[in-house]
Design a protein around this motif. Sequence first.
Motif, PDB file in Angstrom:
ATOM      1  N   PHE A 161       0.840  -1.201   0.000  1.00  0.00           N
ATOM      2  CA  PHE A 161       0.000   0.000   0.000  1.00  0.00           C
ATOM      3  C   PHE A 161       0.870   1.244   0.000  1.00  0.00           C
ATOM      4  O   PHE A 161       1.849   1.340   0.745  1.00  0.00           O
ATOM      5  CB  PHE A 161      -0.928   0.051   1.210  1.00  0.00           C
ATOM      6  CG  PHE A 161      -1.663   1.364   1.317  1.00  0.00           C
ATOM      7  CD1 PHE A 161      -2.757   1.621   0.500  1.00  0.00           C
ATOM      8  CD2 PHE A 161      -1.224   2.358   2.173  1.00  0.00           C
ATOM      9  CE1 PHE A 161      -3.404   2.847   0.551  1.00  0.00           C
ATOM     10  CE2 PHE A 161      -1.867   3.590   2.235  1.00  0.00           C
ATOM     11  CZ  PHE A 161      -2.960   3.825   1.418  1.00  0.00           C
ATOM     12  N   SER A 162       0.459   2.246  -0.829  1.00  0.00           N
ATOM     13  CA  SER A 162       1.134   3.540  -0.879  1.00  0.00           C
ATOM     14  C   SER A 162       0.113   4.645  -0.592  1.00  0.00           C
ATOM     15  O   SER A 162      -0.945   4.700  -1.230  1.00  0.00           O
ATOM     16  CB  SER A 162       1.756   3.754  -2.263  1.00  0.00           C
ATOM     17  OG  SER A 162       2.466   4.977  -2.331  1.00  0.00           O
ATOM     18  N   PRO A 163       0.384   5.545   0.371  1.00  0.00           N
ATOM     19  CA  PRO A 163      -0.586   6.578   0.734  1.00  0.00           C
ATOM     20  C   PRO A 163      -0.559   7.772  -0.213  1.00  0.00           C
ATOM     21  O   PRO A 163       0.265   7.848  -1.124  1.00  0.00           O
ATOM     22  CB  PRO A 163      -0.129   6.986   2.135  1.00  0.00           C
ATOM     23  CG  PRO A 163       1.357   6.784   2.098  1.00  0.00           C
ATOM     24  CD  PRO A 163       1.585   5.570   1.214  1.00  0.00           C
ATOM     25  N   GLY A 164      -1.473   8.721   0.020  1.00  0.00           N
ATOM     26  CA  GLY A 164      -1.510   9.938  -0.772  1.00  0.00           C
ATOM     27  C   GLY A 164      -0.263  10.785  -0.568  1.00  0.00           C
ATOM     28  O   GLY A 164       0.458  10.645   0.431  1.00  0.00           O
ATOM     29  N   ALA A 165       0.007  11.682  -1.498  1.00  0.00           N
ATOM     30  CA  ALA A 165       1.190  12.546  -1.392  1.00  0.00           C
ATOM     31  C   ALA A 165       1.129  13.346  -0.100  1.00  0.00           C
ATOM     32  O   ALA A 165       0.124  13.978   0.211  1.00  0.00           O
ATOM     33  CB  ALA A 165       1.264  13.490  -2.586  1.00  0.00           C
ATOM     34  N   GLY A 166       2.204  13.295   0.655  1.00  0.00           N
ATOM     35  CA  GLY A 166       2.262  14.013   1.913  1.00  0.00           C
ATOM     36  C   GLY A 166       1.641  13.287   3.078  1.00  0.00           C
ATOM     37  O   GLY A 166       1.782  13.714   4.222  1.00  0.00           O
ATOM     38  N   ASP A 167       0.934  12.188   2.830  1.00  0.00           N
ATOM     39  CA  ASP A 167       0.245  11.469   3.905  1.00  0.00           C
ATOM     40  C   ASP A 167       1.139  10.398   4.515  1.00  0.00           C
ATOM     41  O   ASP A 167       1.856   9.703   3.794  1.00  0.00           O
ATOM     42  CB  ASP A 167      -1.019  10.787   3.384  1.00  0.00           C
ATOM     43  CG  ASP A 167      -2.121  11.763   3.045  1.00  0.00           C
ATOM     44  OD1 ASP A 167      -2.015  12.940   3.438  1.00  0.00           O
ATOM     45  OD2 ASP A 167      -3.087  11.357   2.383  1.00  0.00           O
ATOM     46  N   PRO A 168       1.077  10.191   5.833  1.00  0.00           N
ATOM     47  CA  PRO A 168       1.768   9.062   6.449  1.00  0.00           C
ATOM     48  C   PRO A 168       1.000   7.775   6.225  1.00  0.00           C
ATOM     49  O   PRO A 168      -0.215   7.779   5.987  1.00  0.00           O
ATOM     50  CB  PRO A 168       1.792   9.436   7.940  1.00  0.00           C
ATOM     51  CG  PRO A 168       0.603  10.328   8.121  1.00  0.00           C
ATOM     52  CD  PRO A 168       0.406  11.063   6.822  1.00  0.00           C
ATOM     53  N   ARG A 169       1.683   6.657   6.322  1.00  0.00           N
ATOM     54  CA  ARG A 169       1.075   5.369   6.020  1.00  0.00           C
ATOM     55  C   ARG A 169      -0.086   5.032   6.956  1.00  0.00           C
ATOM     56  O   ARG A 169      -1.013   4.321   6.577  1.00  0.00           O
ATOM     57  CB  ARG A 169       2.124   4.253   6.072  1.00  0.00           C
ATOM     58  CG  ARG A 169       2.689   3.943   7.459  1.00  0.00           C
ATOM     59  CD  ARG A 169       3.878   3.007   7.385  1.00  0.00           C
ATOM     60  NE  ARG A 169       4.328   2.498   8.680  1.00  0.00           N
ATOM     61  CZ  ARG A 169       5.157   3.142   9.493  1.00  0.00           C
ATOM     62  NH1 ARG A 169       5.637   4.345   9.152  1.00  0.00           N
ATOM     63  NH2 ARG A 169       5.518   2.598  10.652  1.00  0.00           N
ATOM     64  N   GLY A 170      -0.078   5.567   8.185  1.00  0.00           N
ATOM     65  CA  GLY A 170      -1.126   5.276   9.141  1.00  0.00           C
ATOM     66  C   GLY A 170      -2.455   5.929   8.846  1.00  0.00           C
ATOM     67  O   GLY A 170      -3.464   5.602   9.472  1.00  0.00           O
ATOM     68  N   TRP A 171      -2.498   6.844   7.874  1.00  0.00           N
ATOM     69  CA  TRP A 171      -3.731   7.548   7.537  1.00  0.00           C
ATOM     70  C   TRP A 171      -4.688   6.654   6.742  1.00  0.00           C
ATOM     71  O   TRP A 171      -5.798   7.075   6.410  1.00  0.00           O
ATOM     72  CB  TRP A 171      -3.406   8.819   6.763  1.00  0.00           C
ATOM     73  CG  TRP A 171      -4.514   9.812   6.587  1.00  0.00           C
ATOM     74  CD1 TRP A 171      -4.840  10.456   5.432  1.00  0.00           C
ATOM     75  CD2 TRP A 171      -5.420  10.337   7.582  1.00  0.00           C
ATOM     76  NE1 TRP A 171      -5.883  11.338   5.631  1.00  0.00           N
ATOM     77  CE2 TRP A 171      -6.256  11.275   6.952  1.00  0.00           C
ATOM     78  CE3 TRP A 171      -5.600  10.088   8.943  1.00  0.00           C
ATOM     79  CZ2 TRP A 171      -7.270  11.979   7.640  1.00  0.00           C
ATOM     80  CZ3 TRP A 171      -6.598  10.782   9.622  1.00  0.00           C
ATOM     81  CH2 TRP A 171      -7.413  11.704   8.968  1.00  0.00           C
ATOM     82  N   ASP A 172      -4.289   5.444   6.495  1.00  0.00           N
ATOM     83  CA  ASP A 172      -5.120   4.488   5.759  1.00  0.00           C
ATOM     84  C   ASP A 172      -5.103   3.139   6.480  1.00  0.00           C
ATOM     85  O   ASP A 172      -5.037   2.081   5.866  1.00  0.00           O
ATOM     86  CB  ASP A 172      -4.609   4.341   4.323  1.00  0.00           C
ATOM     87  CG  ASP A 172      -4.587   5.668   3.577  1.00  0.00           C
ATOM     88  OD1 ASP A 172      -5.548   5.965   2.861  1.00  0.00           O
ATOM     89  OD2 ASP A 172      -3.604   6.416   3.728  1.00  0.00           O
ATOM     90  N   SER A 173      -5.199   3.194   7.809  1.00  0.00           N
ATOM     91  CA  SER A 173      -5.102   1.977   8.610  1.00  0.00           C
ATOM     92  C   SER A 173      -6.321   1.076   8.454  1.00  0.00           C
ATOM     93  O   SER A 173      -6.200  -0.159   8.506  1.00  0.00           O
ATOM     94  CB  SER A 173      -4.934   2.331  10.096  1.00  0.00           C
ATOM     95  OG  SER A 173      -3.722   3.014  10.333  1.00  0.00           O
ATOM     96  N   THR A 174      -7.505   1.659   8.280  1.00  0.00           N
ATOM     97  CA  THR A 174      -8.743   0.878   8.341  1.00  0.00           C
ATOM     98  C   THR A 174      -8.776  -0.240   7.305  1.00  0.00           C
ATOM     99  O   THR A 174      -9.045  -1.403   7.630  1.00  0.00           O
ATOM    100  CB  THR A 174      -9.956   1.799   8.159  1.00  0.00           C
ATOM    101  OG1 THR A 174      -9.988   2.753   9.236  1.00  0.00           O
ATOM    102  CG2 THR A 174     -11.253   1.007   8.154  1.00  0.00           C
TER     103      THR A 174
END
Length: 445
Positions: A161-174
Motif C-alpha cells: 500500500f502507498s498513501p496519498g502525497a504528503g500522507d503518512p502510512r497510518g492515515w489508511d489503517s482501516t
Amino acid sequence: MSSRTLTPRHSRRWAARAAAVGLVAAMAATAVPAVSFGAPAAGGGPHSTPVRGLTLPKPTGPHQVGIVDLHLVDAARPNPWTASPAYRELMASVYYPARDTAGRTRAAQFPAGTAAAFDQLNAGELGLPSGLVDWASTRTWAYREAPAATAPRGGFPVLLFSPGAGDPRGWDSTVAEDLASRGFVVVTIDPTYDASGVEFPGGRVETSVLPQLFAQAQQDGTVGDLLRKVVSVRADDATSVLDTLGRIAAGHAPAGAALPAGLAGSLDLGRVGMYGQSAGGSTAAQAMYQDRRIKAGIDLDGILEYAGEPTPGAPLMSSAANGIDRPFLLMGSQSADGESLASDPSWRAFYDNERGWVRDVTMAGSRHVSYTDAESLVPQLARALGPTVLPPSTVTDDVGTIRPARAVSLEETYVAAFFDRWLRGGHDPILDGTSPTYPEMLFQH
C-alpha cells in the motif's frame, strides 16, 4: 496531502504546509515528539483540551490482526530527496492475520513524532487548525507483534500500500487492517521526505520536503517533473520492499526487518497485489507496470498523467500510455476533483490501453479523502468540536454526503473482492457491474 497528486488546485494548502515545515523540522531536531496538547488550541475557541481517543472501524474478517513495523535501509540506493543520509531509508508496517492477541497492545494509528507532523501539515486540509486533536491517541485494531495465524496451503497473499502525497502510512489503517482480517498480509509503505512525517526507531522524525519543492515547481513551471519524480521514487520503493520481503521469506531478514514467528514463511510472494490512494494509486499503477511480480492493482482516485490536474495532451504515466496486461481496478470519488473515465483523460487512456481485466467504479456521494481514515474520523471530530469549529459544510467538503460507515464498508468490500478474485480465485459478481446490494458503486464505461 491526499490531493490527487500535487495539483495547483491545492496550492493554498501547500503554501500553508510550507510555512509549517520549519516548525516541524525544529521539533524533530530538538526531539520534541508531539505538539503541546495541554495548551489552548489555536483557533479552537473553547476547546482548550484536544480531542483524544478517536475510534477506527473494527475489521470485518474472521482473523484477529497483528502488526509489526519494519525499518528498511537500502544502502545501495541513493537518497532521492536529501543529501543526508546518502541512502534510501523507509519505514513500513506489516498487518497480518494473528492467532492470539492476549496480552498484546493495540498499535497507535501514528507514533508521536508522526502525529506531530500530521497535525502541523495535514490537519489544515481537513479544515482543522493545529492543536485541536491528539492524533497520537487513536488506536488501531492491530496488536503489536502478535503471533501469526496458521497460513493456508501456499501462504498468505501479500499486498503493498502507498498513501496519498504528503500522507503518512497510518492515515489508511482501516482498509489495511480489514484486509489482514480477511487473510492477506498488507505492507504499508511510508515515502520518506514525501510523507508529512516519518518516525524512525529512537524517535527521529524526517519531515516532508514536498511543500517547498512544489512551491518552487509552480514558479518554474516544472510541476509535471516533480510529479514524475514523486511517483518514480515511490514505485522504486515498492520494488525495494518486495526485494526485502523476498529475503525475509528466504530466512535472510536484514536488521530491523524481523517478522513474528511463523509469518516470514507464510508470505506467498507469487501472489502480490498493490493498491494506493491519490498519488499512492498513481504509484500502484506505475509499480505494477515496472515490476511484474505485482499481479493485480487498485488506484483509489489518483491521476495517471504528469500534470497538476487533468489536462488533454499532458504526458501520461507509462502505465496509462502503454497499458498493463494484468487486472486493475480504478476507484474514483464523486467530486469536482475526483477521477473517472469522464473527467480525467489519463484514466480514459489507461482504460483504453489496458490489456488485462479493468473496471472503473465511482462511489456516489464520496470525496477524494473518502478513501482514507478521514471518512470515519472527520465526522467524529465534527461531533466533538461542534459546528463553530468544524461546520457541516466543511465535513461535506472533506468526506462527502455518503454515510461514513457505508463508505468504509463499500471500500473494504470492493477492495477485498478484487484481490480475492485475482489473488485467491474468488469470483464475487459485484465486480462485473452495478449491484442492487451496492447501488452507490457506479460503473463507468
